[in-house]
Design a protein around this motif. Sequence first.
Motif, PDB file in Angstrom:
ATOM      1  N   ASP A 129     -36.293   4.673  18.705  1.00 23.33           N
ATOM      2  CA  ASP A 129     -37.734   4.769  18.403  1.00 23.33           C
ATOM      3  C   ASP A 129     -38.043   5.780  17.304  1.00 23.33           C
ATOM      4  OD1 ASP A 129     -38.422   2.763  20.129  1.00 23.33           O
ATOM      5  OD2 ASP A 129     -39.222   4.063  21.702  1.00 23.33           O
ATOM      6  N   ARG A 130     -39.200   5.553  16.658  1.00 27.28           N
ATOM      7  CA  ARG A 130     -39.775   6.434  15.628  1.00 27.28           C
ATOM      8  C   ARG A 130     -38.979   6.460  14.321  1.00 27.28           C
ATOM      9  NH1 ARG A 130     -43.765   9.280  18.421  1.00 27.28           N
ATOM     10  NH2 ARG A 130     -43.329   9.736  20.604  1.00 27.28           N
ATOM     11  N   GLY A 131     -37.935   5.669  14.216  1.00 27.95           N
ATOM     12  CA  GLY A 131     -37.154   5.611  12.992  1.00 27.95           C
ATOM     13  C   GLY A 131     -36.403   4.295  12.909  1.00 27.95           C
ATOM     14  N   ASP A 132     -35.737   4.073  11.781  1.00 25.65           N
ATOM     15  CA  ASP A 132     -35.114   2.770  11.514  1.00 25.65           C
ATOM     16  C   ASP A 132     -33.611   2.724  11.762  1.00 25.65           C
ATOM     17  OD1 ASP A 132     -37.586   1.860  10.741  1.00 25.65           O
ATOM     18  OD2 ASP A 132     -37.216   2.083   8.584  1.00 25.65           O
ATOM     19  N   ASP A 133     -32.998   3.841  12.204  1.00 26.98           N
ATOM     20  CA  ASP A 133     -31.530   3.916  12.240  1.00 26.98           C
ATOM     21  C   ASP A 133     -30.948   3.705  13.624  1.00 26.98           C
ATOM     22  OD1 ASP A 133     -31.567   4.470   9.509  1.00 26.98           O
ATOM     23  OD2 ASP A 133     -31.630   6.642   9.828  1.00 26.98           O
ATOM     24  N   THR A 134     -31.599   2.908  14.431  1.00 24.42           N
ATOM     25  CA  THR A 134     -31.132   2.684  15.801  1.00 24.42           C
ATOM     26  C   THR A 134     -29.703   2.174  15.846  1.00 24.42           C
ATOM     27  OG1 THR A 134     -33.382   2.228  16.551  1.00 24.42           O
ATOM     28  CG2 THR A 134     -31.586   1.420  17.933  1.00 24.42           C
ATOM     29  N   ILE A 135     -29.419   1.108  15.126  1.00 19.80           N
ATOM     30  CA  ILE A 135     -28.079   0.509  15.155  1.00 19.80           C
ATOM     31  C   ILE A 135     -27.043   1.500  14.642  1.00 19.80           C
ATOM     32  CG2 ILE A 135     -26.631  -1.350  14.261  1.00 19.80           C
ATOM     33  CD1 ILE A 135     -29.126  -3.109  14.113  1.00 19.80           C
ATOM     34  N   LYS A 136     -27.351   2.156  13.544  1.00 16.64           N
ATOM     35  CA  LYS A 136     -26.408   3.116  12.960  1.00 16.64           C
ATOM     36  C   LYS A 136     -26.083   4.244  13.929  1.00 16.64           C
ATOM     37  CE  LYS A 136     -27.915   2.459   8.144  1.00 16.64           C
ATOM     38  NZ  LYS A 136     -28.551   3.140   6.976  1.00 16.64           N
ATOM     39  N   LEU A 137     -27.104   4.781  14.584  1.00 12.11           N
ATOM     40  CA  LEU A 137     -26.891   5.925  15.463  1.00 12.11           C
ATOM     41  C   LEU A 137     -26.068   5.562  16.691  1.00 12.11           C
ATOM     42  CD1 LEU A 137     -30.388   7.623  15.203  1.00 12.11           C
ATOM     43  CD2 LEU A 137     -28.204   8.722  14.679  1.00 12.11           C
ATOM     44  N   TYR A 138     -26.377   4.449  17.348  1.00 13.08           N
ATOM     45  CA  TYR A 138     -25.605   4.081  18.532  1.00 13.08           C
ATOM     46  C   TYR A 138     -24.180   3.683  18.169  1.00 13.08           C
ATOM     47  CZ  TYR A 138     -29.792   4.249  21.428  1.00 13.08           C
ATOM     48  OH  TYR A 138     -30.917   4.668  22.117  1.00 13.08           O
ATOM     49  N   THR A 139     -24.012   3.039  17.034  1.00  9.64           N
ATOM     50  CA  THR A 139     -22.656   2.700  16.579  1.00  9.64           C
ATOM     51  C   THR A 139     -21.855   3.963  16.318  1.00  9.64           C
ATOM     52  OG1 THR A 139     -23.462   0.645  15.574  1.00  9.64           O
ATOM     53  CG2 THR A 139     -21.327   1.481  14.815  1.00  9.64           C
ATOM     54  N   TRP A 140     -22.504   4.943  15.718  1.00  9.32           N
ATOM     55  CA  TRP A 140     -21.847   6.217  15.423  1.00  9.32           C
ATOM     56  C   TRP A 140     -21.457   6.958  16.702  1.00  9.32           C
ATOM     57  CZ3 TRP A 140     -24.510  11.321  13.814  1.00  9.32           C
ATOM     58  CH2 TRP A 140     -23.573  12.199  13.250  1.00  9.32           C
ATOM     59  N   MET A 141     -22.335   6.960  17.691  1.00  8.87           N
ATOM     60  CA  MET A 141     -22.023   7.632  18.951  1.00  8.87           C
ATOM     61  C   MET A 141     -20.772   7.035  19.594  1.00  8.87           C
ATOM     62  SD  MET A 141     -24.115  10.142  19.515  1.00  8.87           S
ATOM     63  CE  MET A 141     -24.575  10.507  17.818  1.00  8.87           C
ATOM     64  N   GLU A 142     -20.655   5.708  19.553  1.00  5.30           N
ATOM     65  CA  GLU A 142     -19.470   5.072  20.144  1.00  5.30           C
ATOM     66  C   GLU A 142     -18.214   5.361  19.315  1.00  5.30           C
ATOM     67  OE1 GLU A 142     -19.666   3.797  23.276  1.00  5.30           O
ATOM     68  OE2 GLU A 142     -21.623   4.718  22.915  1.00  5.30           O
ATOM     69  N   LYS A 143     -18.358   5.450  18.020  1.00  8.38           N
ATOM     70  CA  LYS A 143     -17.228   5.819  17.169  1.00  8.38           C
ATOM     71  C   LYS A 143     -16.752   7.234  17.495  1.00  8.38           C
ATOM     72  CE  LYS A 143     -16.200   6.908  12.314  1.00  8.38           C
ATOM     73  NZ  LYS A 143     -16.761   6.963  10.933  1.00  8.38           N
ATOM     74  N   LEU A 144     -17.698   8.160  17.633  1.00 11.29           N
ATOM     75  CA  LEU A 144     -17.332   9.538  17.968  1.00 11.29           C
ATOM     76  C   LEU A 144     -16.697   9.616  19.350  1.00 11.29           C
ATOM     77  CD1 LEU A 144     -20.379  11.599  16.628  1.00 11.29           C
ATOM     78  CD2 LEU A 144     -18.122  11.329  15.581  1.00 11.29           C
ATOM     79  N   ARG A 145     -17.169   8.815  20.268  1.00  9.77           N
ATOM     80  CA  ARG A 145     -16.613   8.816  21.615  1.00  9.77           C
ATOM     81  C   ARG A 145     -15.124   8.469  21.591  1.00  9.77           C
ATOM     82  NH1 ARG A 145     -20.063   8.434  25.562  1.00  9.77           N
ATOM     83  NH2 ARG A 145     -21.471   7.103  24.372  1.00  9.77           N
ATOM     84  N   VAL A 146     -14.784   7.458  20.806  1.00 12.92           N
ATOM     85  CA  VAL A 146     -13.386   7.037  20.691  1.00 12.92           C
ATOM     86  C   VAL A 146     -12.561   8.093  19.965  1.00 12.92           C
ATOM     87  CG1 VAL A 146     -11.845   5.318  19.680  1.00 12.92           C
ATOM     88  CG2 VAL A 146     -13.967   4.585  20.806  1.00 12.92           C
ATOM     89  N   GLN A 147     -13.086   8.615  18.859  1.00 13.64           N
ATOM     90  CA  GLN A 147     -12.357   9.629  18.110  1.00 13.64           C
ATOM     91  C   GLN A 147     -12.117  10.883  18.954  1.00 13.64           C
ATOM     92  OE1 GLN A 147     -14.785  10.251  14.611  1.00 13.64           O
ATOM     93  NE2 GLN A 147     -13.682   8.713  13.424  1.00 13.64           N
ATOM     94  N   ALA A 148     -13.124  11.297  19.692  1.00 17.08           N
ATOM     95  CA  ALA A 148     -12.980  12.493  20.529  1.00 17.08           C
ATOM     96  C   ALA A 148     -11.923  12.293  21.601  1.00 17.08           C
ATOM     97  CB  ALA A 148     -14.327  12.838  21.167  1.00 17.08           C
ATOM     98  N   ALA A 149     -11.945  11.135  22.244  1.00 15.02           N
ATOM     99  CA  ALA A 149     -11.003  10.870  23.331  1.00 15.02           C
ATOM    100  C   ALA A 149      -9.556  10.924  22.851  1.00 15.02           C
ATOM    101  CB  ALA A 149     -11.304   9.513  23.961  1.00 15.02           C
ATOM    102  N   LYS A 150      -9.316  10.540  21.614  1.00 15.63           N
ATOM    103  CA  LYS A 150      -7.947  10.525  21.087  1.00 15.63           C
ATOM    104  C   LYS A 150      -7.350  11.922  20.968  1.00 15.63           C
ATOM    105  CE  LYS A 150      -8.236   6.177  18.508  1.00 15.63           C
ATOM    106  NZ  LYS A 150      -8.213   5.522  17.161  1.00 15.63           N
ATOM    107  N   VAL A 151      -8.204  12.933  20.860  1.00 10.90           N
ATOM    108  CA  VAL A 151      -7.701  14.304  20.703  1.00 10.90           C
ATOM    109  C   VAL A 151      -8.138  15.197  21.872  1.00 10.90           C
ATOM    110  CG1 VAL A 151      -7.509  14.176  18.206  1.00 10.90           C
ATOM    111  CG2 VAL A 151      -9.684  14.892  19.218  1.00 10.90           C
ATOM    112  N   GLY A 152      -8.517  14.577  22.986  1.00 14.12           N
ATOM    113  CA  GLY A 152      -8.854  15.337  24.179  1.00 14.12           C
ATOM    114  C   GLY A 152     -10.293  15.796  24.264  1.00 14.12           C
ATOM    115  N   GLY A 153     -11.153  15.341  23.368  1.00 11.57           N
ATOM    116  CA  GLY A 153     -12.565  15.706  23.419  1.00 11.57           C
ATOM    117  C   GLY A 153     -13.360  14.710  24.244  1.00 11.57           C
ATOM    118  N   VAL A 154     -14.604  15.063  24.519  1.00 11.94           N
ATOM    119  CA  VAL A 154     -15.463  14.206  25.346  1.00 11.94           C
ATOM    120  C   VAL A 154     -16.861  14.165  24.732  1.00 11.94           C
ATOM    121  CG1 VAL A 154     -16.525  13.878  27.609  1.00 11.94           C
ATOM    122  CG2 VAL A 154     -14.183  14.739  27.447  1.00 11.94           C
ATOM    123  N   VAL A 155     -17.432  12.963  24.672  1.00 13.28           N
ATOM    124  CA  VAL A 155     -18.817  12.774  24.271  1.00 13.28           C
ATOM    125  C   VAL A 155     -19.604  12.346  25.507  1.00 13.28           C
ATOM    126  CG1 VAL A 155     -20.405  11.386  22.886  1.00 13.28           C
ATOM    127  CG2 VAL A 155     -18.259  12.197  21.876  1.00 13.28           C
TER     128      VAL A 155
END
Length: 443
Positions: A129-155
């Motif tokens: 809401d309130r902006g146009d980057d909904t798809i970009k932001l949720y896609t990015w969150m899932e990308k970070l989740r995978v990247q973090a898990a590979k090195v022991g991090g957590v999102v």
Amino acid sequence: MASSRFLALLAVFIGIYFVSRFELHKSPAVRETAAAFSAAVYNPIRQALTEQGPDVVVKQDDSQEAFTSVTPSPRSTRAPYTRHIVAVGDLHGDMQNAQTVLQFSGVVDSFGNWTGEADFFVQTGDIIDRGDDTIKLYTWMEKLRVQAAKVGGVVLTHLGNHEVMNAIGDWRYVYPTEIETFGSVAARQKMLTTGRIGRAWAQNYTATSRLPLHPHLGPPNTPFPPENHPVHFQKDEDEDVDEDSRYYDTNEPLSHSALSFVHGGLSPTYSNLAPFPTKINALSSSFLHKLQNRRQPPPHPPNAYPGLPQGTTREEIELYDANGPFWYRGWATDSEEKACVDVEKVLARTGTRRMIMGHTPNFQGIVSRCNGKIIIIDTGISHAYGGALSALSIHYTFTPIDNKEGEPRWIEREVVSALYVDRQETIVDQEREVVGDFRFDTV
């Protein structure tokens, strides 16, 4: 007599020292023989010297171990432990500002990739809401989740009231230009139900989290109180509070060394705080499932408000009302006196030491109340508000120390800071001494 014994032992020791100093280099066989002889004689000598009394001190050269008859503090083999957490509040459709915040807080690099500088990254909801980057932001969150898990991090990501509003069909804050990024209303509805975003909400987004500062307490969202654990109640005399709001376990000094994260707030009068966060998250999951799996109503506006699905339970209705975790604003609006009394009850019941939430924006910066027990991190990051770009940083250390009794003692320290583009402000810097044996299993 004791003096003669000491001199004799010292003479033997000196003889061994010179043999080892000048003869051990000759051959491996000589070295092994001398070493065995030295061990056989040296250890009893050391023990005898130790028994002589506190005034006897013998030092050797730098190549040898120094020792003293004064009993030293046990050398600890316990390693220090650290945990770094970064949390951000409402992002509301602004990819550019979100990237700026995550970069200056060390979560991502200039390419938007996980750096490994944080052990946990927490987002408290209202990405949409309130902006146009909904798809970009949720896609990015899932990308970070995978990247973090590979090195022991957590999102850890959370549903905000705006995620739930969109699942209901309440699209009052959806920009027409944002709908265009999906292609159509129908395409957006599909994306939020059975599509990528909807699946991410169902699998990876909770209403609230309990994040232990120390792995001794288990992984994130381990229920509190612990399952199958006898509950002990601590209540001061003449204290006019419900007993179940004063849970502490005196045998577990780290029991409340944890943080809660939620979008709106955990109301002191909300009926499903415990077990925390299990009960709230189970209700959130069942409520979201009903919203996503009903026939999608035409969004409001321009159509009528669709209401909640058939079969919504009383507990699910309470979850979404003004006193529930998606909407509650009391921690931002109540007086300091009331908030600081009420927060103690909620912290005690949820097994946490501070509550961190978004939802109620302060455009100047992060708000801390009651000595950092209440922290509100919605600062209007999105360009829709033009507020402060901010992140919350928590550095936790658990460092071993020793004493004469040899107890397993530690210094627990927590430093909480507000991070901005041009500065950093310390909110909390607290430490305490803790005694006990604690598990260090990584989570």
